[in-house]
Design a protein around this motif. Structure first.
Motif, mmCIF file in Angstrom:
data_model
loop_
_atom_site.group_PDB
_atom_site.id
_atom_site.type_symbol
_atom_site.label_atom_id
_atom_site.label_comp_id
_atom_site.label_asym_id
_atom_site.label_seq_id
_atom_site.Cartn_x
_atom_site.Cartn_y
_atom_site.Cartn_z
ATOM 1 N N THR A 1 0.846 -1.193 0.000
ATOM 2 C CA THR A 1 0.000 0.000 0.000
ATOM 3 C C THR A 1 0.877 1.237 0.000
ATOM 4 N N THR B 1 -0.577 4.579 -0.722
ATOM 5 C CA THR B 1 -1.327 5.795 -0.403
ATOM 6 C C THR B 1 -2.488 5.455 0.517
ATOM 7 N N PRO C 1 -6.386 6.188 1.162
ATOM 8 C CA PRO C 1 -7.529 6.754 0.438
ATOM 9 C C PRO C 1 -8.296 7.757 1.280
ATOM 10 N N THR C 2 -8.737 8.810 0.641
ATOM 11 C CA THR C 2 -9.573 9.815 1.310
ATOM 12 C C THR C 2 -10.920 9.968 0.621
ATOM 13 N N THR C 3 -11.077 9.365 -0.546
ATOM 14 C CA THR C 3 -12.338 9.410 -1.279
ATOM 15 C C THR C 3 -12.727 7.995 -1.688
ATOM 16 N N GLU D 1 -13.440 7.003 -4.655
ATOM 17 C CA GLU D 1 -12.726 6.664 -5.888
ATOM 18 C C GLU D 1 -11.321 6.153 -5.572
ATOM 19 N N GLU D 2 -10.638 6.825 -4.653
ATOM 20 C CA GLU D 2 -9.299 6.384 -4.265
ATOM 21 C C GLU D 2 -9.353 5.024 -3.586
ATOM 22 N N TYR D 3 -10.394 4.809 -2.796
ATOM 23 C CA TYR D 3 -10.529 3.519 -2.124
ATOM 24 C C TYR D 3 -10.731 2.391 -3.134
ATOM 25 N N GLU E 1 -9.737 2.292 -6.180
ATOM 26 C CA GLU E 1 -8.481 2.082 -6.896
ATOM 27 C C GLU E 1 -7.492 1.294 -6.051
ATOM 28 N N GLN E 2 -7.360 1.683 -4.781
ATOM 29 C CA GLN E 2 -6.380 1.023 -3.931
ATOM 30 C C GLN E 2 -6.785 -0.393 -3.563
ATOM 31 N N THR F 1 -5.684 2.555 5.564
ATOM 32 C CA THR F 1 -6.909 2.206 4.853
ATOM 33 C C THR F 1 -8.058 1.926 5.810
#
Length: 412
Positions: free
Chosen positions: A189, A191, A193-195, A197-199, A201-202, A269
């Motif tokens: 990991t 990054t 995630p804060t959104t 969409e980011e979650y 992706e991750q 996360t």
């Protein structure tokens, strides 16, 4: 057999393994170079006649296959989870699944016949892995593999693997490179995630990479899994979006080792996931992979709910100890009997592909009224049928929710 280039001793891999791995043209290049007089003078073997026989054999077998190999693209290049560019077989056939969830993910993607080496704990310590794959006990195994464990590349060469799924450990990855075995980093990991969409992706990145490596059916399975993840996240988000801060239970997630509840996870996360599910996570801001807090910190946080995962092999002992130990009697979670063991999985349920199930389970634990219609037995049965090709009984599903782990055989 070993060759010497200068003073360096290099193990020569068996010809049939190199041919299986699609290295025939690379081998041909080596042969051509070795036939140059200046390089032949630098190469020594215990028996020069044996070397010449090998060279002649390679010329006869390898060079004739190069034209067709070039056309069939024996290898391809991918970028792994650590950002490394790795040349891998176009169609790997003997994969070593060394990181924690990697066996589960390759199996879930339909790659059971492409697994060539597993960790010994994966082969014996997870009842659900054995339940869903009757071939698992027959896979070659290796002991003592972990994020910081020194690699013995000879063992991987002997197993004939053509791809290794490994940890982000530069020194050990270099050993694989020197041995001529492609090693791909997964489960890293980078990054937080804060959104949503980011979650997405991750949380899908590892499976997406593995589906691309496996190809074929794996891509379709990944897409179906991603649709299931999306459905669950959107359902949870819609139901928890208006929960006020004071109505969000405070949750501590213990990554127990033995009976130590003070080992945890950094926020990362899990912070986003807990907010998604309608809770507030308390955890160390940093401190490595498994940071440890002190007793005073846990008492100060005074969580409403405590999750106890299976990573330390003895979650039931942790829960029993906390309910009986006077050190913890003032905790709200202890007083209200709100300690929960994380359900089990083919690997640990909160890691690998099944983390999407843990989201549903977490939301239901935190807000049972909001998620009263979610039947975890049915969700488990759907998941196992769809992604593991196994028809799970209600009894088996209930054992999963209660934590079905063979602690005795989980030693790596």
């Amino acid at each position: 057999m070993y060759a010497y280039y200068g003073k360096e001793k290099i193990r020569m891999q068996p010809l049939h393994l190199l041919m299986e791995r699609g290295h025939s043209c690379k081998l041909a290049d080596i042969v051509k170079k070795c036939l140059r007089l200046d390089l032949l003078e630098k190469v020594t073997m215990k028996k020069n006649s044996a070397l010449m026989m090998v060279v002649l054999l390679l010329m006869a077998v390898v060079l004739t296959g190069c034209a067709s190999d070039d056309n069939q693209a024996a290898t391809r290049t991918i970028t792994d989870m650590a950002g490394n560019t790795v040349e891998i077989p176009a169609s790997p056939q003997k994969i070593a699944t060394m990181t924690g969830p990697s066996y589960e993910m390759v199996f879930m993607l339909g790659g059971k016949d492409k697994i060539g080496l597993v960790r010994s704990d994966h082969a014996t310590g997870y009842p659900l892995a054995l339940l869903t794959n009757s071939d698992l006990p027959n896979y070659p195994t290796i002991k003592g593999v972990g994020p910081q464990t020194p690699v013995n590349a000879e063992q991987f060469l002997d197993a004939g693997v053509d791809l290794v799924l490994y940890y982000n450990n530069a020194a050990e990855l270099e050993k694989f490179k020197m041995a001529g075995i492609p090693a791909v980093v997964v489960n890293t990991t980078t990054t937080v995630p804060t959104t949503t969409e980011e979650y997405f992706e991750q949380s899908s990145a590892n499976l997406k990479l593995l589906s691309e490596i496996l190809g074929g059916e794996a891509v379709e399975r990944y897409e179906k899994w991603y649709a299931y993840l999306t459905k669950n996240v959107e359902l949870i988000a819609e139901r928890t979006k208006d929960i006020k801060e004071e109505d969000r239970p405070v949750v501590y997630w213990g990554n127990t080792w033995g009976t130590n509840i003070l080992s945890s996870y950094s926020r990362g996360t899990r912070d986003f996931e807990m907010e998604l599910c309608g809770g507030t996570l308390v955890a160390p801001q940093e401190g490595g992979q498994f940071p440890e807090i002190n007793k005073e910190q846990l008492l100060e946080w005074n969580p409403d709910i405590i999750f106890v995962d299976n990573h330390g092999n003895a979650p039931e002992l942790v829960i029993e100890d906390m309910y009986s130990n006077k050190n913890w009697e003032s905790l709200s979670a202890v007083q209200n009997k709100q300690l929960y063991r994380i359900p089990s999985g083919v690997f640990f349920m909160d890691k690998g592909s099944t983390n999407t199930l843990v989201l549903l389970w977490t939301a239901k634990v935190l807000h049972p009224d909001l998620f009263a219609d979610i039947d975890m037995i049915k969700e488990l049965q759907y998941y196992y049928s769809t992604f593991y090709d196994y028809d799970l009984s209600e009894e088996e599903a209930q054992k999963i929710l209660e934590g079905w782990v063979d602690a005795e055989n989980l030693v790596r």
